[in-house]
Design a protein around this motif. Structure first.
Motif, mmCIF file in Angstrom:
data_model
loop_
_atom_site.group_PDB
_atom_site.id
_atom_site.type_symbol
_atom_site.label_atom_id
_atom_site.label_comp_id
_atom_site.label_asym_id
_atom_site.label_seq_id
_atom_site.Cartn_x
_atom_site.Cartn_y
_atom_site.Cartn_z
ATOM 1 N N GLN A 1 -5.138 -29.693 -4.676
ATOM 2 C CA GLN A 1 -6.427 -28.587 -5.250
ATOM 3 C C GLN A 1 -7.367 -29.362 -6.160
ATOM 4 O O GLN A 1 -8.446 -29.125 -6.304
ATOM 5 C CB GLN A 1 -5.385 -27.344 -5.802
ATOM 6 C CG GLN A 1 -6.505 -26.491 -6.267
ATOM 7 C CD GLN A 1 -5.925 -25.349 -7.233
ATOM 8 O OE1 GLN A 1 -4.936 -25.183 -7.442
ATOM 9 N NE2 GLN A 1 -6.864 -24.181 -7.502
ATOM 10 N N GLN A 2 -6.503 -29.884 -6.810
ATOM 11 C CA GLN A 2 -7.354 -31.015 -7.310
ATOM 12 C C GLN A 2 -8.526 -32.175 -7.077
ATOM 13 O O GLN A 2 -9.731 -31.967 -6.664
ATOM 14 C CB GLN A 2 -6.609 -31.766 -8.404
ATOM 15 C CG GLN A 2 -5.933 -31.350 -9.739
ATOM 16 C CD GLN A 2 -4.709 -32.056 -10.403
ATOM 17 O OE1 GLN A 2 -4.352 -32.823 -9.926
ATOM 18 N NE2 GLN A 2 -4.560 -31.622 -11.823
ATOM 19 N N ARG A 3 -7.709 -32.678 -5.301
ATOM 20 C CA ARG A 3 -8.518 -33.631 -5.169
ATOM 21 C C ARG A 3 -10.052 -32.669 -4.477
ATOM 22 O O ARG A 3 -11.024 -33.303 -4.182
ATOM 23 C CB ARG A 3 -7.298 -34.185 -3.823
ATOM 24 C CG ARG A 3 -7.149 -35.146 -4.261
ATOM 25 C CD ARG A 3 -6.368 -35.273 -3.133
ATOM 26 N NE ARG A 3 -5.039 -34.879 -3.003
ATOM 27 C CZ ARG A 3 -4.368 -34.744 -1.721
ATOM 28 N NH1 ARG A 3 -4.659 -36.671 -1.064
ATOM 29 N NH2 ARG A 3 -3.565 -34.221 -1.307
ATOM 30 N N LYS A 4 -9.442 -31.857 -4.371
ATOM 31 C CA LYS A 4 -10.227 -30.604 -3.116
ATOM 32 C C LYS A 4 -11.197 -30.003 -4.188
ATOM 33 O O LYS A 4 -12.576 -30.384 -3.947
ATOM 34 C CB LYS A 4 -9.948 -29.293 -2.151
ATOM 35 C CG LYS A 4 -9.565 -29.530 -1.272
ATOM 36 C CD LYS A 4 -8.885 -28.650 -0.550
ATOM 37 C CE LYS A 4 -8.290 -28.325 0.573
ATOM 38 N NZ LYS A 4 -8.520 -26.806 1.520
ATOM 39 N N GLN A 5 -10.853 -29.694 -5.652
ATOM 40 C CA GLN A 5 -12.089 -29.213 -6.743
ATOM 41 C C GLN A 5 -12.994 -30.793 -6.578
ATOM 42 O O GLN A 5 -14.261 -30.904 -6.711
ATOM 43 C CB GLN A 5 -11.489 -29.284 -7.896
ATOM 44 C CG GLN A 5 -10.684 -27.445 -7.083
ATOM 45 C CD GLN A 5 -10.175 -27.863 -8.918
ATOM 46 O OE1 GLN A 5 -9.505 -28.334 -9.416
ATOM 47 N NE2 GLN A 5 -9.433 -26.127 -8.113
ATOM 48 N N ARG A 6 -12.937 -32.186 -6.491
ATOM 49 C CA ARG A 6 -13.070 -33.023 -7.016
ATOM 50 C C ARG A 6 -13.987 -33.202 -6.104
ATOM 51 O O ARG A 6 -15.319 -33.625 -6.750
ATOM 52 C CB ARG A 6 -12.424 -34.176 -7.654
ATOM 53 C CG ARG A 6 -13.049 -36.056 -8.176
ATOM 54 C CD ARG A 6 -12.111 -36.631 -8.336
ATOM 55 N NE ARG A 6 -10.603 -35.826 -8.170
ATOM 56 C CZ ARG A 6 -9.877 -37.716 -8.125
ATOM 57 N NH1 ARG A 6 -9.848 -38.426 -8.121
ATOM 58 N NH2 ARG A 6 -8.569 -36.692 -7.552
ATOM 59 N N LYS A 7 -13.782 -33.519 -4.801
ATOM 60 C CA LYS A 7 -14.022 -33.591 -3.995
ATOM 61 C C LYS A 7 -16.603 -32.932 -3.395
ATOM 62 O O LYS A 7 -17.096 -32.740 -3.447
ATOM 63 C CB LYS A 7 -14.315 -33.356 -2.762
ATOM 64 C CG LYS A 7 -14.903 -33.686 -1.392
ATOM 65 C CD LYS A 7 -14.176 -32.750 -1.028
ATOM 66 C CE LYS A 7 -13.651 -31.242 -0.639
ATOM 67 N NZ LYS A 7 -14.281 -30.441 0.652
ATOM 68 N N ASN A 8 -16.075 -30.618 -4.720
ATOM 69 C CA ASN A 8 -16.601 -30.549 -4.489
ATOM 70 C C ASN A 8 -17.617 -30.745 -5.479
ATOM 71 O O ASN A 8 -18.919 -29.720 -5.813
ATOM 72 C CB ASN A 8 -15.939 -28.662 -4.824
ATOM 73 C CG ASN A 8 -16.086 -28.836 -2.936
ATOM 74 O OD1 ASN A 8 -16.022 -28.868 -1.802
ATOM 75 N ND2 ASN A 8 -14.295 -28.087 -2.935
ATOM 76 N N ARG A 9 -17.254 -30.950 -6.795
ATOM 77 C CA ARG A 9 -17.939 -31.676 -7.791
ATOM 78 C C ARG A 9 -18.910 -31.935 -7.958
ATOM 79 O O ARG A 9 -20.126 -33.010 -8.133
ATOM 80 C CB ARG A 9 -17.351 -32.215 -9.336
ATOM 81 C CG ARG A 9 -16.861 -30.700 -9.404
ATOM 82 C CD ARG A 9 -16.001 -30.729 -11.425
ATOM 83 N NE ARG A 9 -14.872 -31.780 -11.113
ATOM 84 C CZ ARG A 9 -13.665 -31.911 -11.464
ATOM 85 N NH1 ARG A 9 -12.911 -30.571 -10.902
ATOM 86 N NH2 ARG A 9 -12.808 -32.786 -11.198
ATOM 87 N N THR B 1 -22.210 -31.851 -5.763
ATOM 88 C CA THR B 1 -23.244 -30.974 -6.580
ATOM 89 C C THR B 1 -23.877 -32.231 -6.986
ATOM 90 O O THR B 1 -25.509 -31.716 -7.281
ATOM 91 C CB THR B 1 -22.380 -30.019 -7.618
ATOM 92 O OG1 THR B 1 -21.771 -30.826 -7.855
ATOM 93 C CG2 THR B 1 -22.140 -28.995 -6.862
#
Length: 128
Positions: free
Chosen positions: A101-109, A112
């Motif tokens: 989940q943390q890796r996905k959040q970092r990718k999405n940040r 942007t």
């Protein structure tokens, strides 16, 4: 006795007549102790002899071998085995990384910020 002279045993299982495809299909267990795998050509010859058919009528596909434990030196294992198998037997450690989940959040940040001036990241969206 040479390898090519040792006997090969074929056992037929799951024999099915398939009229829609115009064929007879079966699962064949191939036993060849003390000998390497047999070529598809040799299998076609043996099966055609068993079922009184011509060799060009036999199609051999979907061969799988049974898994057997193998003995190998640790140096060779480290050289040839994939990383996950080395972790299983204790010859390597699993790399530490952030949760999925943390890796996905970092990718999405990071998505942007792509294409913008990376000053602070606060002005990610363009104003109209």
């Amino acid at each position: 006795m040479a390898d090519s002279e040792t006997p090969v045993t074929l056992r037929t299982r799951k024999f099915i007549r398939n009229p829609l495809l115009g064929r007879k299909q079966m699962v064949v267990d191939i036993l060849h102790p003390g000998r390497p795998n047999i070529s598809k050509e040799q299998l076609r010859e043996k099966i055609s002899g068993m079922y009184k058919a011509q060799k060009d009528q036999v199609s051999v596909f979907g061969l799988r071998t049974q898994l057997r434990p193998c003995l190998r030196l640790p140096e060779a294992m480290k050289k040839f085995e994939p990383q996950y198998r080395l972790v299983r037997v204790g010859l390597a450690t699993k790399p530490e990384r952030a949760s999925r989940q943390q890796r996905k959040q970092r990718k999405n940040r990071q998505k942007t910020l792509r294409g913008t001036a990376k000053v602070k990241g606060a002005k990610a969206k363009k104003e109209k």
